[in-house]
Structure formats: structure tokens, C-alpha cells
Scaffold this motif. Structure first.
Motif, PDB file in Angstrom:
ATOM      1  N   LYS A 415      30.407  45.677  24.296  1.00 38.68           N
ATOM      2  CA  LYS A 415      29.161  45.971  24.944  1.00 38.68           C
ATOM      3  C   LYS A 415      29.046  44.842  25.842  1.00 38.68           C
ATOM      4  CE  LYS A 415      27.343  49.844  23.357  1.00 38.68           C
ATOM      5  NZ  LYS A 415      26.943  51.065  24.034  1.00 38.68           N
ATOM      6  N   ASN A 416      29.524  43.621  25.494  1.00 41.70           N
ATOM      7  CA  ASN A 416      29.099  42.454  26.208  1.00 41.70           C
ATOM      8  C   ASN A 416      30.306  42.090  27.296  1.00 41.70           C
ATOM      9  OD1 ASN A 416      26.753  41.986  25.066  1.00 41.70           O
ATOM     10  ND2 ASN A 416      26.968  39.811  24.428  1.00 41.70           N
ATOM     11  N   ILE A 417      30.309  42.968  28.125  1.00 41.99           N
ATOM     12  CA  ILE A 417      31.373  42.491  29.268  1.00 41.99           C
ATOM     13  C   ILE A 417      30.837  42.572  30.545  1.00 41.99           C
ATOM     14  CG2 ILE A 417      31.983  45.169  29.422  1.00 41.99           C
ATOM     15  CD1 ILE A 417      34.937  44.254  29.128  1.00 41.99           C
ATOM     16  N   ILE A 418      31.239  41.704  31.399  1.00 39.73           N
ATOM     17  CA  ILE A 418      31.064  41.675  32.683  1.00 39.73           C
ATOM     18  C   ILE A 418      32.138  41.801  33.841  1.00 39.73           C
ATOM     19  CG2 ILE A 418      28.812  40.323  31.948  1.00 39.73           C
ATOM     20  CD1 ILE A 418      30.590  37.806  33.021  1.00 39.73           C
ATOM     21  N   LYS A 419      31.790  41.809  34.978  1.00 43.62           N
ATOM     22  CA  LYS A 419      32.773  41.624  36.173  1.00 43.62           C
ATOM     23  C   LYS A 419      32.388  40.595  37.098  1.00 43.62           C
ATOM     24  CE  LYS A 419      36.198  44.844  35.786  1.00 43.62           C
ATOM     25  NZ  LYS A 419      37.533  44.314  35.876  1.00 43.62           N
ATOM     26  N   TYR A 420      33.261  39.729  37.449  1.00 45.87           N
ATOM     27  CA  TYR A 420      33.037  38.709  38.352  1.00 45.87           C
ATOM     28  C   TYR A 420      32.929  39.418  39.862  1.00 45.87           C
ATOM     29  CZ  TYR A 420      33.912  34.358  41.211  1.00 45.87           C
ATOM     30  OH  TYR A 420      33.473  33.242  42.047  1.00 45.87           O
ATOM     31  N   VAL A 421      31.679  39.239  40.340  1.00 48.33           N
ATOM     32  CA  VAL A 421      31.475  40.016  41.594  1.00 48.33           C
ATOM     33  C   VAL A 421      31.068  39.076  42.817  1.00 48.33           C
ATOM     34  CG1 VAL A 421      29.852  41.865  42.938  1.00 48.33           C
ATOM     35  CG2 VAL A 421      30.664  42.097  40.306  1.00 48.33           C
ATOM     36  N   PRO A 422      31.979  38.733  43.699  1.00 47.45           N
ATOM     37  CA  PRO A 422      31.908  38.152  44.759  1.00 47.45           C
ATOM     38  C   PRO A 422      31.081  39.107  45.920  1.00 47.45           C
ATOM     39  CG  PRO A 422      34.157  39.051  44.964  1.00 47.45           C
ATOM     40  CD  PRO A 422      33.430  39.479  43.586  1.00 47.45           C
ATOM     41  N   TRP A 423      30.352  38.331  46.685  1.00 47.46           N
ATOM     42  CA  TRP A 423      29.421  39.116  47.669  1.00 47.46           C
ATOM     43  C   TRP A 423      29.289  38.100  48.988  1.00 47.46           C
ATOM     44  CZ3 TRP A 423      24.381  38.672  49.347  1.00 47.46           C
ATOM     45  CH2 TRP A 423      23.503  37.788  48.965  1.00 47.46           C
ATOM     46  N   GLY A 424      28.787  38.572  50.013  1.00 43.94           N
ATOM     47  CA  GLY A 424      28.567  37.717  50.980  1.00 43.94           C
ATOM     48  C   GLY A 424      28.905  38.235  52.357  1.00 43.94           C
ATOM     49  N   PRO A 425      28.831  37.420  53.473  1.00 41.65           N
ATOM     50  CA  PRO A 425      29.366  37.620  54.873  1.00 41.65           C
ATOM     51  C   PRO A 425      30.810  38.426  54.879  1.00 41.65           C
ATOM     52  CG  PRO A 425      27.999  35.739  54.954  1.00 41.65           C
ATOM     53  CD  PRO A 425      28.327  36.071  53.442  1.00 41.65           C
ATOM     54  N   PRO A 426      30.994  39.226  55.773  1.00 40.02           N
ATOM     55  CA  PRO A 426      32.278  39.746  55.722  1.00 40.02           C
ATOM     56  C   PRO A 426      33.537  38.840  56.074  1.00 40.02           C
ATOM     57  CG  PRO A 426      30.825  41.278  56.764  1.00 40.02           C
ATOM     58  CD  PRO A 426      29.963  40.193  56.476  1.00 40.02           C
ATOM     59  N   VAL A 427      33.194  38.000  56.893  1.00 39.93           N
ATOM     60  CA  VAL A 427      34.150  36.833  57.077  1.00 39.93           C
ATOM     61  C   VAL A 427      34.615  35.796  55.852  1.00 39.93           C
ATOM     62  CG1 VAL A 427      34.608  34.965  58.442  1.00 39.93           C
ATOM     63  CG2 VAL A 427      33.661  36.822  59.455  1.00 39.93           C
ATOM     64  N   GLU A 428      33.576  35.661  55.300  1.00 39.91           N
ATOM     65  CA  GLU A 428      33.674  34.761  54.080  1.00 39.91           C
ATOM     66  C   GLU A 428      34.541  35.615  52.936  1.00 39.91           C
ATOM     67  OE1 GLU A 428      33.225  31.526  53.852  1.00 39.91           O
ATOM     68  OE2 GLU A 428      32.369  31.424  55.519  1.00 39.91           O
ATOM     69  N   THR A 429      33.968  36.701  52.841  1.00 42.86           N
ATOM     70  CA  THR A 429      34.577  37.862  51.640  1.00 42.86           C
ATOM     71  C   THR A 429      36.217  38.015  51.995  1.00 42.86           C
ATOM     72  OG1 THR A 429      33.883  39.863  52.825  1.00 42.86           O
ATOM     73  CG2 THR A 429      32.688  38.874  50.838  1.00 42.86           C
ATOM     74  N   LYS A 430      36.451  38.059  53.301  1.00 45.64           N
ATOM     75  CA  LYS A 430      37.825  38.143  53.720  1.00 45.64           C
ATOM     76  C   LYS A 430      38.646  36.859  53.103  1.00 45.64           C
ATOM     77  CE  LYS A 430      40.817  38.723  57.485  1.00 45.64           C
ATOM     78  NZ  LYS A 430      41.072  38.838  59.114  1.00 45.64           N
ATOM     79  N   ASP A 431      38.226  35.737  53.312  1.00 42.52           N
ATOM     80  CA  ASP A 431      38.635  34.586  52.908  1.00 42.52           C
ATOM     81  C   ASP A 431      38.732  34.590  51.352  1.00 42.52           C
ATOM     82  OD1 ASP A 431      38.776  33.487  55.564  1.00 42.52           O
ATOM     83  OD2 ASP A 431      37.023  32.318  55.269  1.00 42.52           O
ATOM     84  N   TYR A 432      37.764  35.081  50.768  1.00 44.03           N
ATOM     85  CA  TYR A 432      37.939  35.448  49.186  1.00 44.03           C
ATOM     86  C   TYR A 432      39.109  36.153  48.802  1.00 44.03           C
ATOM     87  CZ  TYR A 432      36.949  37.213  44.648  1.00 44.03           C
ATOM     88  OH  TYR A 432      37.205  37.733  43.187  1.00 44.03           O
ATOM     89  N   LEU A 433      39.188  37.383  49.567  1.00 42.73           N
ATOM     90  CA  LEU A 433      40.380  38.354  49.244  1.00 42.73           C
ATOM     91  C   LEU A 433      41.676  37.508  49.530  1.00 42.73           C
ATOM     92  CD1 LEU A 433      39.159  41.591  51.132  1.00 42.73           C
ATOM     93  CD2 LEU A 433      39.324  41.257  48.472  1.00 42.73           C
ATOM     94  N   LEU A 434      42.047  36.634  50.405  1.00 39.20           N
ATOM     95  CA  LEU A 434      43.122  36.243  50.579  1.00 39.20           C
ATOM     96  C   LEU A 434      43.337  35.190  49.626  1.00 39.20           C
ATOM     97  CD1 LEU A 434      45.655  35.589  52.304  1.00 39.20           C
ATOM     98  CD2 LEU A 434      44.197  34.061  53.608  1.00 39.20           C
ATOM     99  N   ARG A 435      42.573  34.279  49.280  1.00 42.47           N
ATOM    100  CA  ARG A 435      42.653  33.140  48.237  1.00 42.47           C
ATOM    101  C   ARG A 435      43.168  34.156  46.930  1.00 42.47           C
ATOM    102  NH1 ARG A 435      37.822  31.518  50.173  1.00 42.47           N
ATOM    103  NH2 ARG A 435      36.674  32.025  48.106  1.00 42.47           N
ATOM    104  N   ARG A 436      42.349  35.221  46.509  1.00 38.84           N
ATOM    105  CA  ARG A 436      42.798  35.741  45.380  1.00 38.84           C
ATOM    106  C   ARG A 436      44.085  36.303  45.389  1.00 38.84           C
ATOM    107  NH1 ARG A 436      40.187  33.567  41.697  1.00 38.84           N
ATOM    108  NH2 ARG A 436      37.694  33.758  41.857  1.00 38.84           N
ATOM    109  N   LEU A 437      44.701  36.907  46.655  1.00 38.51           N
ATOM    110  CA  LEU A 437      45.908  37.371  46.781  1.00 38.51           C
ATOM    111  C   LEU A 437      46.847  35.947  46.475  1.00 38.51           C
ATOM    112  CD1 LEU A 437      45.957  39.573  49.565  1.00 38.51           C
ATOM    113  CD2 LEU A 437      46.459  40.167  47.209  1.00 38.51           C
ATOM    114  N   GLN A 438      46.593  34.892  47.075  1.00 38.27           N
ATOM    115  CA  GLN A 438      47.506  33.735  46.837  1.00 38.27           C
ATOM    116  C   GLN A 438      47.316  33.198  45.454  1.00 38.27           C
ATOM    117  OE1 GLN A 438      45.330  31.679  50.145  1.00 38.27           O
ATOM    118  NE2 GLN A 438      46.892  32.010  51.365  1.00 38.27           N
TER     119      GLN A 438
END
Length: 465
Positions: A415-438
Motif C-alpha cells: 500500500k505504501n508505494i509512490i512514484k517520483y513525479v517531475p513537473w514544470g515548464p516544458p523546456v525544463e522537463t525536456k532537460d529532465y528527460l534527457l538527464r534520465r536517459l543519460q
């Protein structure tokens, strides 16, 4: 699976139905157990087993919309092998943001506005994931951006009230056991809350950087004060709650900056994690570092001497591929895995032994490793304490290792389970996606690739035929 067919003459079928009706006072028939009767010819009928017995075991993919399935297929194709993944990473910066958002953005990012993130939380709840670790993805670790620090502080603080509070209040009306609802976590990235963060964290002990480091502490305190205020507010309404409703999480940085982060965490622990109350602040330990387990013991010792409590988020380490000094990293993956699991056991041992007075009072098992997650689950299953069970939370990144998440919920009843949820401006979330791939390239390939493409194709095939 074979479909059994039992042809019965009409007369025998009618007698069977009449007999069943005459015995209905002693036999209860429910829709889930009724066989389906199909007419196969004028003189006989075929009784088919209930469709529920014919369906294969559901997976997390079966519950997704066609659009989400399409996105999973796209990320599977992008991660078929290392050369393809490297090509995607190379082209990533020049791919228009709307295209990325159309193909994969919704999988890994909660949205760009609070209302979009709230909808993401609602969708996660349908899958049994009742809370989030929320991260506003605006940062400037290299000190090259002209970002408004005050805006980030205010937006982060407001997101507790506008996103995490509605999320937990909604779940409180749906879940009968208040101690099976995980807290809502708000992530503080030190590199996002001060100008020139690398120099501030690297030189935090030097007098010429003291003022900037104190400002970083102050910005973190402003956000955490909102966490404490809301915890006090909801505790009055739900006094039976054994864990905090909201928690501040201090994210990790690269190794050379981490001593400054540890000092920041301790300052916040000391101010907000009082011996008699909730753990309002959690710090991060990167278990791929050789010093990580001794660091846990050091934090425990300092807290005992300073009369405060410690909350920990254990991660294997997002910067393992980019650390310049390889000597600080465990020599093998096995060493890292053993260190991580040792950390879980050590914190849980203190919690089980000392309960609400445990120095190590809250643990987030942030892992995509199924073995580590199962170790935590097995230890929790042996505990009879709500204090222990509600203060240990398992988590994964949004859009990653959903098979692990699904297994924990469906087969281990977590039951005690969560997801790490990034959010914010599209330009910044694009940077997040790239960092996660790297940073998580190995995990991405292991979790997706050809295996995922075949699974998505199977689900589409079942829906079409």
C-alpha cells in the motif's frame, strides 16, 4: 488455453435450469460464476466457461489507454539497444518539445501545471499508487541559467497546498486504513535554490561563502515550514495517523558537492525532526558510494548526540555514470546491491526496535531493483507495528519499472508505494528527460527495449482481435 465445449440437448438443459431454480433457496448463484449459454444450433446449446477464467494474468500494460500504450511502444523502440539509445540521446536536444511530449512526455512527466499533475495523481491512484514524490524540475547546477530563485521557492511551497494536499485528502476519503496511505513528498533540489550552487555547496565551510549557504538553508526552511504546518493541521483531524502526511526530501548531488548537501540535511533534521514528533525532513544517501553505509551510521550518531531524528531516502545513485572520481564508487554492482540491502535492514531494525523514538525514523526505499523491494516487503510483513509499516515507503520513477510497481501492488499487496513525479515548464522537463536517459541508461534499457515492444504489441493484438 483451450475452450471446453459441453453440448447439451435442449431438454436436458431446460431440466438443469428448472432444477437449479427449484434449489435457489440453498444455492446462491452470482454473475461471476454463471456459465454463458450460447446457441450453436437449433437443437443444442454450448456452455462456455466464464470469460474471467479465460483471460491471461493482467499486467500493468493491460490497464493503459491506447495513447499510453503507443508511448510505451515508442520508448521501447528508442531503447532497443545501446547504439539506438545513444543516437536518441545525441538527437534529443534538437527534437522539438511538442514531438517529445506527444511520443513519450506523458510517461515520465506529471504535467506542466498543478491541474495536470493532479490528474496524474488521480490516474496513479487507479493503479494503487496513492501518492507522489513531487519535483519541480527547474535547477541550475552549473550556474549558467538566469533563474528566479524566489519563484522556485514560492512555486515549490505552493505545490504542497495545491497538489499534494488535494491528493492526500482525496485518498483519505477512499482508503479505510489511514496508516496505509503514504505521505506526499516534496523534493528540494539544492542546486535549484541558490545562485551558483556548485560553488556554494563545494565551499560551504569557507567564510566567503557562508552567507550564500545560509540563504540556501533559509530557502529550504521556508518550504519545510509549510510541510510542518500542514502536518500539524491534518494531525488534529486524524490523530490516529502514525506517519507524516507530507515530507520534505533533500535530493542528492554529485559526490564532490555532497558534503555540503549532508550539512544542509543535518541543519534541517535538527530544526524540524524533533524527538517526539514526525520526521518532516528526509535526506538522500547514494548507496553506490563506498562511504554510503558508514554515512548512515554517522548521521545516526550525530542525531543521537544532537537529540533529533533522521529520515533517509536510499537510492543506488543517479550520478554513477558521471562521477569523475571512480574510486569513490563500489568496485562491483554486487557490492552496491549488498550495501543497499544492508542499509534497508539497518534502518528497519532501528524502527522495529525503537518505534516512535527511533533515531532513524522514516525510510524511502527508492529502488527499481525488485530484490531490494522484496527484502523491504518481507521485513515489513514480519512487523505488527503501524509505526514501522507506515514509515517505510517504496518508490520508483514515474514511467520506469512499472512492472516492479505492479508486482508489488498486485502480488505483495503493498500500500505504501509512490512514484517520483517531475513537473514544470516544458523546456525544463525536456532537460529532465534527457538527464534520465543519460543517468539511467542501463535501467531504461533493462526496463524497456524489445521486451516492452513485444508486450505492447501483444496488448494491442488482444484489443483488436
Amino acid at each position: 488455453m483451450f475452450r471446453s465445449r459441453l453440448p447439451l440437448p435442449r431438454s436436458r438443459l431446460i431440466r438443469f435450469i428448472n432444477t437449479s431454480q427449484s434449489n435457489k433457496s440453498t444455492t446462491t448463484t452470482t454473475p461471476s460464476t454463471i456459465n454463458t449459454v450460447n446457441k450453436s444450433s437449433q437443437n443444442d446449446y454450448t456452455i462456455l466457461p466464464n470469460k474471467q477464467t479465460l483471460n491471461p494474468q493482467k499486467t500493468y500494460l493491460d490497464s493503459l489507454s491506447n495513447k499510453m500504450l503507443f508511448s510505451y511502444g515508442a520508448i521501447g523502440l528508442c531503447t532497443l539497444n545501446k547504439p539506438i539509445l545513444n543516437l536518441v540521446i545525441k538527437l534529443f536536444p534538437i527534437i522539438p518539445t511538442p514531438i517529445l511530449d506527444f511520443f513519450i512526455g506523458k510517461l515520465y512527466v506529471g504535467g506542466s501545471t498543478p491541474s495536470e499533475v493532479i490528474k496524474t495523481g488521480e490516474e496513479l491512484s487507479k493503479r494503487g499508487i496513492n501518492n507522489m514524490m513531487l519535483s519541480l524540475t527547474i535547477e541550475d547546477s552549473e550556474g549558467t541559467k538566469n533563474i528566479d530563485i524566489n519563484y522556485i521557492v514560492e512555486e515549490t511551497m505552493n505545490s504542497i497546498e495545491t497538489i499534494l494536499k488535494p491528493q492526500i485528502l482525496r485518498v483519505l476519503t477512499q482508503e479505510p486504513n489511514i496508516n496505509e496511505i503514504p505521505p506526499g513528498y516534496i523534493v528540494i533540489k539544492p542546486s535549484a535554490l541558490i545562485s551558483n550552487p556548485a560553488q556554494v555547496l563545494l565551499n560551504f565551510e569557507k567564510p566567503e561563502w557562508s552567507e550564500q549557504f545560509q540563504q540556501l538553508n533559509k530557502n529550504c526552511e521556508i518550504i519545510t515550514e509549510e510541510v510542518v504546518r500542514l502536518n500539524n493541521e491534518l494531525s488534529k483531524l486524524y490523530p490516529e495517523r502514525k506517519s507524516p502526511f507530507f515530507v520534505t526530501v533533500i535530493d542528492a548531488e554529485k559526490f564532490d558537492l555532497q558534503q555540503g548537501v549532508y550539512k544542509l540535511q543535518r541543519n534541517l533534521f535538527q530544526k524540524f525532526n524533533k524527538p517526539s514528533g514526525f520526521v518532516n525532513v528526509v535526506g538522500t544517501i547514494q548507496m553506490y558510494l563506498k562511504q554510503s553505509f558508514p554515512q548512515i551510521k554517522l548521521e545516526e550518531s550525530l542525531a543521537q548526540a544532537g537529540n533529533y531524528r533522521v529520515g533517509l531516502k536510499l537510492v543506488r545513485g543517479a550520478y554513477i555514470h558521471s562521477e569523475s572520481d571512480r574510486s569513490v564508487i563500489h568496485d562491483t554492482k554486487l557490492d552496491t546491491d549488498q550495501c543497499y540491502d544492508q542499509g534497508i535492514k539497518y534502518v528497519l531494525s532501528d524502527l522495529e526496535k525503537n518505534q516512535s523514538s527511533a533515531t532513524l525514523g522514516h525510510l524511502v526505499v527508492a529502488s527499481h531493483n525488485s530484490k531490494s523491494s522484496h527484502i523491504a516487503c518481507d521485513l515489513l510483513s514480519q512487523s505488527k507495528s503501524d509505526i514501522v509499516k507506515s514509515n517505510v515507503v517504496l518508490g520508483q520513477l514515474l514511467g520506469m519499472c512499472d512492472d516492479v510497481t505492479f508486482n508489488l501492488i498486485q502480488n505483495h499487496k503493498v500500500k505504501n508505494i509512490i512514484k517520483y513525479v517531475p513537473w514544470g515548464p516544458p523546456v525544463e522537463t525536456k532537460d529532465y528527460l534527457l538527464r534520465r536517459l543519460q543517468e539511467n541508461g542501463d535501467a531504461v534499457r533493462e526496463d524497456n527495449g524489445w521486451k516492452l515492444v513485444k508486450q505492447v504489441a501483444r496488448v494491442f493484438k488482444n484489443r483488436l482481435f
